[in-house]
Motif scaffolding. Sequence first.
Motif, PDB file in Angstrom:
ATOM      1  N   MET A   1       0.845  -1.200   0.000  1.00 28.54           N
ATOM      2  CA  MET A   1       0.000   0.000   0.000  1.00 28.54           C
ATOM      3  C   MET A   1       0.877   1.245   0.000  1.00 28.54           C
ATOM      4  O   MET A   1       1.972   1.249   0.542  1.00 28.54           O
ATOM      5  CB  MET A   1      -0.922   0.013   1.217  1.00 28.54           C
ATOM      6  CG  MET A   1      -1.907  -1.138   1.258  1.00 28.54           C
ATOM      7  SD  MET A   1      -3.078  -1.058  -0.110  1.00 28.54           S
ATOM      8  CE  MET A   1      -4.088   0.336   0.385  1.00 28.54           C
ATOM      9  N   HIS A   2       0.351   2.297  -0.584  1.00 24.84           N
ATOM     10  CA  HIS A   2       1.157   3.494  -0.828  1.00 24.84           C
ATOM     11  C   HIS A   2       0.343   4.734  -0.476  1.00 24.84           C
ATOM     12  O   HIS A   2      -0.731   4.969  -1.033  1.00 24.84           O
ATOM     13  CB  HIS A   2       1.567   3.508  -2.298  1.00 24.84           C
ATOM     14  CG  HIS A   2       2.512   4.611  -2.657  1.00 24.84           C
ATOM     15  ND1 HIS A   2       2.993   4.785  -3.931  1.00 24.84           N
ATOM     16  CD2 HIS A   2       3.071   5.607  -1.914  1.00 24.84           C
ATOM     17  CE1 HIS A   2       3.789   5.841  -3.960  1.00 24.84           C
ATOM     18  NE2 HIS A   2       3.845   6.359  -2.749  1.00 24.84           N
ATOM     19  N   LEU A   3       0.880   5.534   0.457  1.00 24.49           N
ATOM     20  CA  LEU A   3       0.245   6.785   0.871  1.00 24.49           C
ATOM     21  C   LEU A   3       1.043   7.961   0.337  1.00 24.49           C
ATOM     22  O   LEU A   3       2.273   7.983   0.427  1.00 24.49           O
ATOM     23  CB  LEU A   3       0.181   6.861   2.398  1.00 24.49           C
ATOM     24  CG  LEU A   3      -0.452   8.133   2.992  1.00 24.49           C
ATOM     25  CD1 LEU A   3      -1.960   8.121   2.805  1.00 24.49           C
ATOM     26  CD2 LEU A   3      -0.095   8.284   4.470  1.00 24.49           C
ATOM     27  N   ASP A  88      -2.302   4.940  -3.279  1.00 23.47           N
ATOM     28  CA  ASP A  88      -3.563   4.274  -2.964  1.00 23.47           C
ATOM     29  C   ASP A  88      -4.453   5.167  -2.107  1.00 23.47           C
ATOM     30  O   ASP A  88      -5.668   4.989  -2.064  1.00 23.47           O
ATOM     31  CB  ASP A  88      -3.301   2.967  -2.213  1.00 23.47           C
ATOM     32  CG  ASP A  88      -2.512   1.974  -3.046  1.00 23.47           C
ATOM     33  OD1 ASP A  88      -3.000   1.603  -4.130  1.00 23.47           O
ATOM     34  OD2 ASP A  88      -1.406   1.596  -2.630  1.00 23.47           O
ATOM     35  N   ALA A  89      -3.839   6.107  -1.392  1.00 18.98           N
ATOM     36  CA  ALA A  89      -4.558   7.041  -0.521  1.00 18.98           C
ATOM     37  C   ALA A  89      -3.671   8.268  -0.352  1.00 18.98           C
ATOM     38  O   ALA A  89      -2.471   8.236  -0.671  1.00 18.98           O
ATOM     39  CB  ALA A  89      -4.861   6.400   0.833  1.00 18.98           C
ATOM     40  N   ALA A  90      -4.265   9.346   0.151  1.00 20.02           N
ATOM     41  CA  ALA A  90      -3.483  10.580   0.304  1.00 20.02           C
ATOM     42  C   ALA A  90      -3.960  11.378   1.504  1.00 20.02           C
ATOM     43  O   ALA A  90      -5.134  11.343   1.877  1.00 20.02           O
ATOM     44  CB  ALA A  90      -3.580  11.435  -0.964  1.00 20.02           C
ATOM     45  N   VAL A  91      -3.005  12.104   2.092  1.00 17.52           N
ATOM     46  CA  VAL A  91      -3.281  13.094   3.138  1.00 17.52           C
ATOM     47  C   VAL A  91      -2.691  14.405   2.655  1.00 17.52           C
ATOM     48  O   VAL A  91      -1.494  14.493   2.369  1.00 17.52           O
ATOM     49  CB  VAL A  91      -2.657  12.700   4.486  1.00 17.52           C
ATOM     50  CG1 VAL A  91      -2.886  13.798   5.521  1.00 17.52           C
ATOM     51  CG2 VAL A  91      -3.234  11.372   4.987  1.00 17.52           C
ATOM     52  N   PRO A 127      -9.258   7.239  -1.452  1.00 16.59           N
ATOM     53  CA  PRO A 127      -9.573   7.975  -0.225  1.00 16.59           C
ATOM     54  C   PRO A 127      -8.518   9.045   0.037  1.00 16.59           C
ATOM     55  O   PRO A 127      -7.319   8.760   0.041  1.00 16.59           O
ATOM     56  CB  PRO A 127      -9.548   6.894   0.851  1.00 16.59           C
ATOM     57  CG  PRO A 127      -8.619   5.847   0.317  1.00 16.59           C
ATOM     58  CD  PRO A 127      -8.807   5.857  -1.173  1.00 16.59           C
ATOM     59  N   VAL A 128      -8.988  10.265   0.231  1.00 22.63           N
ATOM     60  CA  VAL A 128      -8.093  11.397   0.460  1.00 22.63           C
ATOM     61  C   VAL A 128      -8.597  12.189   1.659  1.00 22.63           C
ATOM     62  O   VAL A 128      -9.786  12.512   1.736  1.00 22.63           O
ATOM     63  CB  VAL A 128      -8.016  12.316  -0.780  1.00 22.63           C
ATOM     64  CG1 VAL A 128      -7.169  13.546  -0.487  1.00 22.63           C
ATOM     65  CG2 VAL A 128      -7.457  11.554  -1.981  1.00 22.63           C
ATOM     66  N   GLY A 163     -11.179  13.663  -8.757  1.00 20.01           N
ATOM     67  CA  GLY A 163     -12.032  12.514  -8.485  1.00 20.01           C
ATOM     68  C   GLY A 163     -11.842  11.839  -7.150  1.00 20.01           C
ATOM     69  O   GLY A 163     -12.268  10.689  -6.968  1.00 20.01           O
ATOM     70  N   ALA A 164     -11.230  12.507  -6.165  1.00 20.15           N
ATOM     71  CA  ALA A 164     -10.943  11.876  -4.879  1.00 20.15           C
ATOM     72  C   ALA A 164     -12.214  11.573  -4.094  1.00 20.15           C
ATOM     73  O   ALA A 164     -13.211  12.296  -4.183  1.00 20.15           O
ATOM     74  CB  ALA A 164     -10.036  12.777  -4.046  1.00 20.15           C
TER      75      ALA A 164
END
Length: 210
Positions: A1-3, A88-91, A127-128, A163-164
């Motif tokens: 998984m990658h953030l 895969d996700a972001a903050v 998911p963001v 598109g998040a």
Amino acid sequence: MHLFRLDTSIFPANSTSSELADAAEAEWTAAHPEGTVTRRHLGAEPLPGDTWTHATLAGFVPAEQHTDEHRAASALAATLADELRAADAAVIAVPLYNWGVSQHFKTWVDVVIANAGPSDQLLKDKPVVLVTSLGGGFAPGTPREGWDHSTPYLERILRDVWGADLTVVRRELTLAGVNPAMESLRDLAAEYHTQALDAARDAGKNLVRA
């Protein structure tokens, strides 16, 4: 998984937005101890101011006529866009400055779009968590209602353009502790701080569930 983690505060040592982003990220890393995190801090390491110009103009010039500036800017733009594609996700942590969006964030958006174009949904259904902090109060009924020209733009880019699957964590009155004129709001600001930390942790858990 990658953030993917993006920060834009110009005060990295005591940034409210980064504190909240840390809380969200901690939930993700606890669930993905073997995951990878790509970090970019635009406040500490801003993009060169002419990157967007060169990256954009490169699209109107034949490749054999590209200058060194065109090539460098285009390569950086491709890297920034690929960081979003690979996640895969972001903050994303962006404070409000002077009632508007951080210039560092705006430059980053422009450079990404110079590579990806305006219709590439780089974060489609990912998911963001968007963390934003505001020094004053902008709630309905307050004197500065309607002065926040940052949050709507952030939501437009992340949710509508890219598109998040977006969750927003917002904290107001961050300057109450240092501004004497806001002394009467310090108790309320402390409540907002606690609520925002709770919201950031919940948002981080949502990153995991997603």
